[in-house]
Design an enzyme around this catalytic site. Structure first.
Site, PDB file in Angstrom:
ATOM      1  N   GLY A 167      53.390  71.188  48.266  1.00 12.68           N
ATOM      2  CA  GLY A 167      54.198  71.135  47.008  1.00 12.68           C
ATOM      3  C   GLY A 167      54.071  69.936  46.276  1.00 12.68           C
ATOM      4  O   GLY A 167      53.612  68.764  46.885  1.00 12.68           O
TER       5      GLY A 167
ATOM      6  N   GLU B   5      55.202  64.238  13.579  1.00 12.96           N
ATOM      7  CA  GLU B   5      56.132  64.580  14.397  1.00 12.96           C
ATOM      8  C   GLU B   5      56.162  66.128  13.976  1.00 12.96           C
ATOM      9  O   GLU B   5      56.506  67.145  14.721  1.00 12.96           O
ATOM     10  CB  GLU B   5      57.272  63.949  14.588  1.00 12.96           C
ATOM     11  CG  GLU B   5      57.067  62.338  15.150  1.00 12.96           C
ATOM     12  CD  GLU B   5      56.038  62.241  16.509  1.00 12.96           C
ATOM     13  OE1 GLU B   5      56.272  63.379  17.135  1.00 12.96           O
ATOM     14  OE2 GLU B   5      55.347  61.244  16.547  1.00 12.96           O
TER      15      GLU B   5
END
Ligand code: ADP
Ligand code: MG
Length: 584
Positions: free
Chosen positions: A175, A397
């Protein structure tokens, strides 16, 4: 001694001849004679005291004093100094003995190290030594279940063997970093009730060649004595990497260690009561021999937690922290898509730090928000003062946010800010990754193209608003991010017109002893095709972003206005403004 300790001297400075006269005239009470110091202390009858230098072993004074019946004490300074001598020689002797002991000890340590460096440092951990329990691990129920089963195998092997089942020998926890693999192993140690032997794979390999293999042998010997027991090898990829092919392969230390591990895994008979659990976040680089049936044949995936898992992990990590009543961990779980257990633990810890810094008693949403900002965006630096700069950043942004809203839905925009953070140029737009995509781990061509368009949207907005020649370097990070994705699309995933080929630039050729040579296997012609494709896809993506933003010009201006005023737009405000205006 009385004489000595009470002797205080006058400084009248009588000479040697004066002294002789004084002795003759009977004025002297007593003389204290220090032959080695070449002086005498003289006490006159009138109480005066004096120190007078004499010759070494001065016979004349002695004769005179005896003649005139002056009380004469020969100072036993010889004795004193000989005591001192004795002391110093005893001291010397002790130091000598001490030194010898030290030398002997260090050599014996060296010797024992030399003889015992093959022994590994792993220790059996008993249950009492580990506090971790399965309760401490949240959000990975499948892995937990499988591991509990492994414990059952160990404790009651007969139940399984009676049915003809083989007890698994090796279990591999796979994992991403921080998902709780090591934590799970600790929990097994804490819960299983069987001896637990833990070692990091890197401890096998050290300075000395050949140590690794003997450490592996030693580890398994120890384990056999204690069976039933569990061996845990953390970060196994550091020894378990694919063995090299080519020149000198099989010669290096790591490979010998791995070979020994393979032999040991084969060597213990089924059902001998030893289970080896290993953890790695790089299963792709593990040697295939390690993964074949009979070795690490059981693989347990420890995945990034889903929404529910994140909520549980957050609550595990807020157990010892005073949370305000209305903090909804479910909400914070929804804001942390893609976070690992370690990230979430860090979030709660940072929240507690923020809380303490503000001298509050309870952790509330503001603290968690600040902590989340700090983790995802970095530390806030000083405000941008120039209004021009603010504008440029705001357009960048908002451009990204609009493209994300069009492509992934309004909910995908978590937060827009023009507050600069260390590590980022200008502001930051936080975009929530899609829950499904994170949990499935599938990467589609569409997903990557969207990512590239969002990344280039800042440049797109600037181009639209300020014109082609007025663009700034504000989107520098996004451009390099986009280019990296495009390159992967072309060379790794086969998402371009070049076709489904993996163009790994170099192949590794092992030269033994850990040395690896890189060899290019790509034709020059292909190189230029790759470059053309990268440029092509990037340009098309920029154009797409420009189209999306042009369509949403009104929304762009509106959001930029709000952003310059508020400096941060959160998901709620964004949704309110965008809902009516967004054109898809
Ligand atoms: P790795 O998978 O890289 O071995 P670790 O087990 O070392 O990750 O996790 C690091 C820390 O993150 C743990 O000590 C724990 O505090 C936290 N953590 C990770 N996963 C979980 C989880 N599933 N539940 C609770 N805490 C977790
Ligand atoms: Mg680990």
């Amino acid at each position: 001694m009385f004489f000595k300790s009470n002797f205080s001297y006058s400084n009248s400075g009588s000479s040697y001849s004066d002294l002789l006269l004084e002795i003759d005239s009977g004025n002297i009470q007593s003389i204290y004679f220090y032959p080695r110091k070449r002086e005498i202390d003289v006490l006159y009858k009138n109480g005066k005291k004096e120190k007078i230098p004499i010759l070494y072993n001065d016979q004349l004074i002695l004769e005179k004093a005896t003649e005139n019946k002056v009380e004469l004490t020969i100072n036993n300074s010889r004795k004193e100094s000989s005591t001192a001598n004795t002391f110093s020689s005893i001291g010397l002797f002790l130091i000598f003995v001490f030194a010898i002991v030290l030398i002997l000890r260090s050599t014996s340590k060296l010797a024992s190290r030399a003889l015992g460096f093959g022994k590994n440092k792993s220790k059996f951990i008993t249950i009492d030594e580990v506090d971790t329990r399965f309760d401490d691990v949240a959000g990975v129920p499948e892995a937990e279940e499988e591991l509990k089963e492994v414990i059952k195998f160990l404790l009651e092997p007969k139940k399984f063997t009676d049915l003809g089942a083989k007890v698994p020998k090796g279990v591999l926890l796979i994992g991403p970093p921080g998902t709780g693999k090591t934590l799970l192993a600790k929990a097994i140690a804490g819960e299983s009730g069987v001896p637990f032997l833990s070692i990091a794979a890197s401890e096998f390999v050290e300075l000395f060649v050949g140590v690794g293999a003997s450490r592996v042998r030693d580890l398994f010997e120890k384990a056999k004595e204690k069976s039933p027991c569990i061996i845990f090898i953390d970060e196994i990829d550091s020894i378990g990497r694919q063995r090299g092919s080519g020149i000198g392969g099989g010669n290096d230390e790591r490979e010998q260690t791995l070979n020994q591990l393979l032999t040991e895994l084969d060597g213990f008979v089924d059902n001998s009561g030893i289970v080896v659990i290993a953890a790695t976040n790089r299963p792709d680089i593990l040697d295939s021999a390690l993964l074949r049936p009979g070795r690490f044949d059981r693989k347990i995936e420890v995945m990034l937690p889903d929404l529910d898992g994140r909520k549980k992990i957050l609550s595990v990590h807020s157990l010892s922290k005073p949370l305000e009543k209305n903090v909804d961990l479910g909400y914070w779980a929804s804001r942390t898509v893609g976070f690992s257990g370690a990230d979430l633990a860090n979030l709660m810890n940072e929240s507690a730090i923020h809380c303490a810094r503000e001298k509050s008693k309870l952790i509330c949403d503001v603290h968690i928000e600040n902590a989340l900002d700090k983790i995802t965006l970095g530390i806030r630096t000083s405000l941008i003062s120039s209004t021009n700069m603010k504008k440029v950043v705001a357009y960048n942004e908002v451009g990204r946010a609009i493209v994300s809203a069009v492509k992934n839905g309004i909910d995908s925009v978590d937060k827009i800010t023009i507050l600069p953070r260390s590590g980022y140029f200008g502001g930051y737009t936080k975009i929530n990754p899609d829950e499904d995509i994170v949990s499935s781990g599938l990467i589609s061509k569409k997903l990557l193209l969207t990512k590239i368009e969002i990344a280039l949207a800042g440049r797109a907005a600037e181009t639209i608003v300020f014109g082609k020649n007025e663009i700034t370097q504000c989107s520098i990070n996004d451009i390099s991010y986009a280019t990296n994705i495009v390159r992967e699309m072309v060379t790794k995933y086969g998402f371009s017109i070049i076709g489904p080929v993996s163009i790994d630039n170099n192949t590794d050729i092992s030269l033994g002893d850990g040395l690896v040579a890189k060899k290019s296997i790509i034709a020059d012609n292909t190189y230029s095709q790759i470059d053309n494709e990268i440029i092509n896809i990037s340009k098309i993506s920029l154009n797409n972003a420009i189209n999306i933003i042009t369509k949403n010009r009104i929304l762009l201006e509106k959001l930029v206005d709000v952003l310059i005023n508020l400096e941060t737009i959160d998901n709620n405000i964004f949704k309110k403004i965008t809902f009516d205006l967004l054109k898809i």
